[in-house]
Design a protein around this motif. Structure first.
Motif, PDB file in Angstrom:
ATOM      1  N   ILE B  22      53.440  40.035  15.395  1.00 43.70           N
ATOM      2  CA  ILE B  22      54.821  39.550  15.427  1.00 43.70           C
ATOM      3  C   ILE B  22      55.711  40.502  16.213  1.00 43.70           C
ATOM      4  CG2 ILE B  22      56.870  39.087  14.017  1.00 43.70           C
ATOM      5  CD1 ILE B  22      54.944  38.228  11.763  1.00 43.70           C
ATOM      6  N   MET B  23      55.538  41.798  15.945  1.00 41.60           N
ATOM      7  CA  MET B  23      56.394  42.782  16.621  1.00 41.60           C
ATOM      8  C   MET B  23      56.155  42.776  18.128  1.00 41.60           C
ATOM      9  SD  MET B  23      58.317  43.949  14.380  1.00 41.60           S
ATOM     10  CE  MET B  23      58.372  43.557  12.639  1.00 41.60           C
ATOM     11  N   SER B  24      54.893  42.667  18.518  1.00 37.89           N
ATOM     12  CA  SER B  24      54.579  42.649  19.953  1.00 37.89           C
ATOM     13  C   SER B  24      55.157  41.424  20.629  1.00 37.89           C
ATOM     14  CB  SER B  24      53.063  42.686  20.152  1.00 37.89           C
ATOM     15  OG  SER B  24      52.528  43.894  19.664  1.00 37.89           O
ATOM     16  N   VAL B  25      54.967  40.269  19.988  1.00 38.02           N
ATOM     17  CA  VAL B  25      55.492  39.033  20.567  1.00 38.02           C
ATOM     18  C   VAL B  25      57.000  39.128  20.766  1.00 38.02           C
ATOM     19  CG1 VAL B  25      55.944  36.603  20.037  1.00 38.02           C
ATOM     20  CG2 VAL B  25      53.646  37.533  19.752  1.00 38.02           C
ATOM     21  N   ASN B  26      57.651  39.872  19.862  1.00 35.92           N
ATOM     22  CA  ASN B  26      59.104  40.005  19.942  1.00 35.92           C
ATOM     23  C   ASN B  26      59.557  41.183  20.806  1.00 35.92           C
ATOM     24  OD1 ASN B  26      60.648  37.992  18.047  1.00 35.92           O
ATOM     25  ND2 ASN B  26      58.669  38.452  17.111  1.00 35.92           N
ATOM     26  N   GLY B  27      58.652  41.693  21.623  1.00 34.15           N
ATOM     27  CA  GLY B  27      59.062  42.657  22.632  1.00 34.15           C
ATOM     28  C   GLY B  27      59.050  44.103  22.206  1.00 34.15           C
ATOM     29  N   LYS B  28      58.596  44.374  20.976  1.00 35.37           N
ATOM     30  CA  LYS B  28      58.528  45.768  20.555  1.00 35.37           C
ATOM     31  C   LYS B  28      57.308  46.430  21.179  1.00 35.37           C
ATOM     32  CE  LYS B  28      61.839  45.264  17.412  1.00 35.37           C
ATOM     33  NZ  LYS B  28      63.130  45.947  17.464  1.00 35.37           N
ATOM     34  N   LYS B  29      57.432  47.731  21.417  1.00 30.31           N
ATOM     35  CA  LYS B  29      56.286  48.506  21.871  1.00 30.31           C
ATOM     36  C   LYS B  29      55.559  48.998  20.626  1.00 30.31           C
ATOM     37  CE  LYS B  29      54.945  52.204  25.029  1.00 30.31           C
ATOM     38  NZ  LYS B  29      55.425  53.322  25.890  1.00 30.31           N
ATOM     39  N   PHE B 238      44.639  38.356  15.162  1.00 30.32           N
ATOM     40  CA  PHE B 238      46.040  38.766  15.325  1.00 30.32           C
ATOM     41  C   PHE B 238      46.145  40.051  16.142  1.00 30.32           C
ATOM     42  CE2 PHE B 238      48.465  35.691  13.129  1.00 30.32           C
ATOM     43  CZ  PHE B 238      47.666  35.174  12.131  1.00 30.32           C
ATOM     44  N   ALA B 239      45.134  40.911  15.996  1.00 32.09           N
ATOM     45  CA  ALA B 239      45.148  42.151  16.783  1.00 32.09           C
ATOM     46  C   ALA B 239      45.057  41.823  18.272  1.00 32.09           C
ATOM     47  CB  ALA B 239      43.985  43.037  16.357  1.00 32.09           C
ATOM     48  N   ARG B 240      44.237  40.842  18.588  1.00 32.85           N
ATOM     49  CA  ARG B 240      44.125  40.400  19.974  1.00 32.85           C
ATOM     50  C   ARG B 240      45.465  39.903  20.493  1.00 32.85           C
ATOM     51  NH1 ARG B 240      39.909  37.182  18.506  1.00 32.85           N
ATOM     52  NH2 ARG B 240      38.227  38.672  18.317  1.00 32.85           N
ATOM     53  N   LEU B 241      46.189  39.203  19.622  1.00 32.70           N
ATOM     54  CA  LEU B 241      47.515  38.702  19.996  1.00 32.70           C
ATOM     55  C   LEU B 241      48.438  39.856  20.357  1.00 32.70           C
ATOM     56  CD1 LEU B 241      49.634  36.345  20.073  1.00 32.70           C
ATOM     57  CD2 LEU B 241      50.162  36.987  17.711  1.00 32.70           C
ATOM     58  N   SER B 242      48.406  40.878  19.484  1.00 28.97           N
ATOM     59  CA  SER B 242      49.266  42.036  19.739  1.00 28.97           C
ATOM     60  C   SER B 242      48.903  42.678  21.074  1.00 28.97           C
ATOM     61  CB  SER B 242      49.108  43.036  18.592  1.00 28.97           C
ATOM     62  OG  SER B 242      49.963  44.140  18.772  1.00 28.97           O
ATOM     63  N   ALA B 243      47.599  42.791  21.310  1.00 28.01           N
ATOM     64  CA  ALA B 243      47.136  43.463  22.531  1.00 28.01           C
ATOM     65  C   ALA B 243      47.613  42.761  23.791  1.00 28.01           C
ATOM     66  CB  ALA B 243      45.613  43.563  22.516  1.00 28.01           C
ATOM     67  N   ILE B 244      47.589  41.417  23.795  1.00 28.96           N
ATOM     68  CA  ILE B 244      47.961  40.738  25.034  1.00 28.96           C
ATOM     69  C   ILE B 244      49.463  40.803  25.284  1.00 28.96           C
ATOM     70  CG2 ILE B 244      45.962  39.222  24.916  1.00 28.96           C
ATOM     71  CD1 ILE B 244      47.709  36.971  24.100  1.00 28.96           C
ATOM     72  N   TYR B 245      50.210  41.233  24.278  1.00 26.90           N
ATOM     73  CA  TYR B 245      51.647  41.474  24.477  1.00 26.90           C
ATOM     74  C   TYR B 245      51.934  42.967  24.631  1.00 26.90           C
ATOM     75  CZ  TYR B 245      53.008  36.674  23.902  1.00 26.90           C
ATOM     76  OH  TYR B 245      53.168  35.332  24.099  1.00 26.90           O
ATOM     77  N   GLY B 246      50.898  43.711  24.964  1.00 27.13           N
ATOM     78  CA  GLY B 246      51.118  45.112  25.293  1.00 27.13           C
ATOM     79  C   GLY B 246      50.888  46.082  24.164  1.00 27.13           C
ATOM     80  N   GLY B 247      50.459  45.595  23.000  1.00 29.45           N
ATOM     81  CA  GLY B 247      50.196  46.514  21.899  1.00 29.45           C
ATOM     82  C   GLY B 247      49.015  47.410  22.220  1.00 29.45           C
TER      83      GLY B 247
END
Lengths: 414, 447
Positions: B22-29, B238-247
């Motif tokens: 969620i945090m990654s999708v919302n632009g957080k690093k 979900f971890a994969r989701l975070s990763a593709i948004y730069g996590g």
């Protein structure tokens, strides 16, 4: 003279019947393709001087008719069997007697069943009403929806209430009756009254003498005197079935007897089918309600018995009622029965699917049969709880009981 | 490391992975770390089977009859997904389902009088069931129609019930439901573990029953879904989701210290390096001095070579033992899955019994469940402490998740996620927050 349909009517009284409950049952054997419907009529007040249209004739109406629930061939006005709000149950049997039944249209035995239920508050009172109407209007007319032949029969009746049962057997306007206060009794398509007559038509014996059927010297035996010469007087499969039960008779016992094809009580032959069945339980304790179980579909071995209880606001069950053709009904026009309309009700049609499955698909049929019997069992268990309960059931809870059970049954039939 | 992040997440349990996403999708690093070499933490699936034996210190290891160790993926936390539940919504909004396959659980059963009864999944099944007598069924049907029609925004649907004031006990009384029906409704449909809800306002219970019905209507059979290859697939998704948004992900990374300044978190020290952050999310194991014990859960993992009796040979099912059937305060649950879900070797079944611990003899407490499972090839007993955070993070900006409870679904986990999100972001969670944005780094935007 054609053979009378092999229907069977039963009664078991305490202590032969269990727990202070009178148990009544009937299998109605009729032509195979005939549809029976289950109909409730509420109690009604009628205008003075009004008439009631029975199946073939019109007679004087009484000021008030009781609430009734009946099972009847969909084309006729009367009933094969049924019950009223006062705990009276009546069933009829078509019988061949020595004297041919009248073909002249009059009251059918089925009409008299309904009239007895509508007007009698006890079995005895209903009996008196039936014999009075018989005397006034006579019995006669076609028992079947058949344009080509007139099938007429004499009639016998089993009348039951919470206290006693009566067997009434009629030949023309003559009749005899026996009161039953204990044990078990079955009547079928033969005369069964013998020498024990508790009531009879005042001219019964003189009539028999005048016909040369009774000499007046030996003991008067009703069945012997009035049965056709070739009748086997001692034969009744139903009486045998009832008597050989070792346990006390219960609703389940009665249902099992009605389902029994091996004994011949349940008919599935070329000409006749058990087209509907009833079981009633009448508690001698008046604080418990009478409960009446109807199939509304053919062959009790392939049908389930569904409970009905009288309360003030009984919900009508359109799905167990046949379509109404009003004055256009071929049964009401003369000449009679020139057409045969489709009288199948929704439950009947759904059940046709189930019967086909049970006959053709062994695995699916067995599963369906098992499921339906389980449903029936739940109904019986719920009714047992009502009968065991010190308080009467909540009317709001049982007013739609039969409606609900029909609706539920149909959900299992695709 | 030696970098500045908006959020550092410690632990790769499901809660932490979802929040990371969620945090990654919302632009957080986001920096996401776990001391273990695998994803999942407490919510992992153990593979191969040898690892499970090792974890539970059964020294001889699995017998040959267990088949290939690599065919096993054994969940430590037994849960199913409710088909219309919050976790499924999260999966759908984030499109994480793109990487996962699910199967419908074949049935749910409820224990009554020493026997188990199927929780009906169709109208005809309900009508045919002898879980209730005929009149109870008719009253129950009226109650269910009321629940289905109930709309908290439409007073015409209330039928004299006040959603904020009428207790659930009074609603049951209004419909004249007997104790057996109340137990069934509260525990097998609303999925409460205790009877505390009876004296609470009825709205929550009504919504829970609705959730069950809506989940059931989604796929028929049962209201539950289960992912092929086990629950461990979920945090990874979900971890994969975070990763593709730069996590950024770092596994096998010990956490030496959490650095606080003036009562506020400023970073995490690992292997001599410090990563700085504005906010920290972690599971209880990373901050033992900032959590308190809130009870215990016992989970017994049982390996069977047969389906559970009276479940119609189900390959997967849930069994609920309502607490007052066995004189307890909390329900006992059994979750059963099998080789059909690629979590066991051919012909093998995994049944996990769990409940909140109430006495000093927790194994004895779950005996009614184990009796349903006999014969059991192998048992693994885990008794876990339940932790909850001492502070809400408003000052410290440390946001700790709660331990996984004994329920067999993820609704409480999702509630925890929403609550943490609200405290972190200062606004109520909205599922829209999870929707993929246009700027994901792999260009997988929806058009």
């Amino acid at each position: 003279m054609s053979g009378a349909p092999p229907s069977y009517s039963f009664v078991a009284l305490p202590p032969r019947a269990k727990d202070g409950l009178v148990v009544f049952g009937k299998n109605s054997a009729r032509p195979r393709d005939e549809v029976q419907e289950v109909v409730y009529f509420p109690a009604v007040d009628h205008d003075a001087e009004s008439k009631v249209e029975c199946t073939y004739i019109s007679i004087d109406q009484v000021p008030r008719t009781h609430a009734i629930v009946i099972s009847r061939p969909a084309w006729l006005w009367g009933a094969e069997m049924g019950a009223n709000e006062h705990g009276v149950c009546i069933a009829n049997e078509a019988i061949n007697a020595r004297e041919p039944a009248a073909e002249t249209e009059a009251l059918l035995g089925m009409d008299l069943v309904r009239l007895g239920l509508e007007r009698g508050t006890t079995a005895k009172e209903a009996l008196d009403i039936i014999v009075s109407l018989l005397d006034e209007h006579g019995q006669g007319g076609n028992y079947y929806e058949d344009a080509h032949s007139c099938h007429s029969f004499q009639s016998a009746y089993l009348l039951v209430d919470r206290d006693e049962a009566w067997v009434l057997e009629t030949v023309g306007k003559y009749w005899a009756a026996e009161r039953i206060t204990e044990g078990v009794r079955c009547i079928c398509n033969h005369l069964s009254l013998a020498t024990k007559l508790d009531e009879e038509h005042p001219e019964l014996r003189t009539y028999a003498q005048s016909q040369g059927w009774w000499t007046g010297d030996d003991e008067f035996n009703f069945a012997q005197v009035f049965s056709p010469a070739d009748d086997r007087l001692d034969c009744c499969a139903g009486q045998d079935s009832l008597e050989k039960q070792e346990e006390s008779i219960t609703v389940q016992t009665m249902i099992n007897i009605l389902r029994d094809k091996a004994s011949g009580v349940c008919i599935d032959s070329e000409s006749f089918l058990t087209t509907a069945s009833i079981v009633s339980v009448l508690p001698q304790n008046r604080s418990s309600p009478c409960i009446h179980y109807f199939t509304g579909t053919p062959d009790p071995s392939r049908s389930i018995f569904k409970p009905f209880i009288f309360v003030d606001d009984v919900k009508l069950v359109p799905k167990a009622q046949s379509p109404c053709f009003g004055d256009d009904d071929p049964a009401k026009k003369e000449p009679r029965f020139q057409e045969k309309p489709d009288r199948r009700h929704e439950l009947y049609k759904a059940h046709e699917w189930a019967r086909a499955v049970i006959e053709s698909d062994e695995e699916q049929g067995r599963t369906l049969r098992k499921t339906m019997l389980e449903l029936e069992k739940q109904g019986l268990e719920a009714m047992d709880e009502i009968l065991s309960s010190p308080e009467p059931p909540d009317p709001a809870e049982v007013g739609d009981l039969f409606y609900d059970c029909v609706d539920t049954e149909m959900k299992f039939f695709k | 490391m030696d970098e500045e992040y908006d959020v550092i997440v410690l632990g790769t349990g499901l809660t932490e992975c979802i929040l990371s996403g969620i945090m990654s999708v919302n632009g957080k690093k986001v920096l996401h770390m776990d001391r273990n070499p695998y994803y999942g933490g407490e919510s992992s699936s153990i593979t191969p089977l040898e690892e499970l034996y090792k974890r539970f210190q059964i020294l001889e290891g699995p017998p040959e009859s267990m088949g290939r160790g690599r065919d096993w993926n054994v969940d430590l936390i037994p849960k199913f997904l409710m088909a219309n539940g919050q976790l499924v919504k999260m999966l759908l909004y984030t499109e994480v389902t793109r990487y996962l396959d699910f199967k419908v659980v074949e049935g749910s059963f409820v224990y009554k009088g020493g026997k188990i009864y199927k929780v009906p999944s169709t109208e005809t099944e309900a009508l045919a069931s002898n879980l209730m007598g005929m009149f109870e069924k008719r009253r129950f049907r009226k109650f269910l129609v009321f629940v289905a029609n109930f709309d908290e925004n439409d007073p015409k649907t209330f039928e004299g019930v006040d959603p904020q004031n009428t207790s659930m006990r009074d609603v049951y009384r209004k419909f004249d439901l007997g104790q057996d029906v109340i137990d069934f409704t509260g525990h097998a449909l609303a999925l409460y573990r205790t009877d505390d809800y009876l004296d609470q306002p009825c709205l929550e219970t009504i919504n829970r029953i609705k959730l069950y019905s809506e989940s059931l209507a989604r796929y028929g059979k049962s209201p539950y879904l289960y992912p092929l290859y086990g629950l461990g697939e979920l945090p990874q998704g979900f971890a994969r989701l975070s990763a593709i948004y730069g996590g950024t992900y770092m596994l096998n990374k010990p956490v030496d210290d959490i650095i606080m300044e003036n009562g506020k978190v400023v970073g995490v020290k690992s292997e001599g390096e410090v990563a700085r952050c504005k906010q920290l999310i972690c599971d209880p194991s990373y901050i033992p001095d900032r959590v308190q014990k809130a009870g215990q859960v016992i989970r017994i993992i049982c390996i069977l070579s047969h389906p559970i009796k009276n479940t119609n040979d189900a390959n997967s099912c849930q069994i609920i033992i309502p607490q007052n059937q066995v004189n307890r305060k909390s329900d006992i649950y059994v979750c059963m899955i099998s080789y059909a879900h690629n979590v066991a070797a051919q012909g093998k079944y995994i049944a996990i019994a769990s409940t909140t611990v109430e006495t000093a003899e927790p194994e004895k407490e779950v005996e009614p469940a184990l009796e349903l499972l006999e014969p059991i090839d192998q048992k693994f007993v885990a008794i876990s402490d339940l932790y909850e955070p001492i502070d809400d993070g408003s000052e410290s900006q440390v946001f700790c998740s709660c331990s996984y409870d004994a329920t067999t679904h993820f609704e409480t986990t999702c509630n925890d996620i929403k609550d943490i999100y609200k405290r972190m972001a200062g606004s109520a969670f909205d599922f829209e927050n999870m929707k993929r944005k246009q700027n994901d780094v792999f260009g997988e935007a929806d058009q």
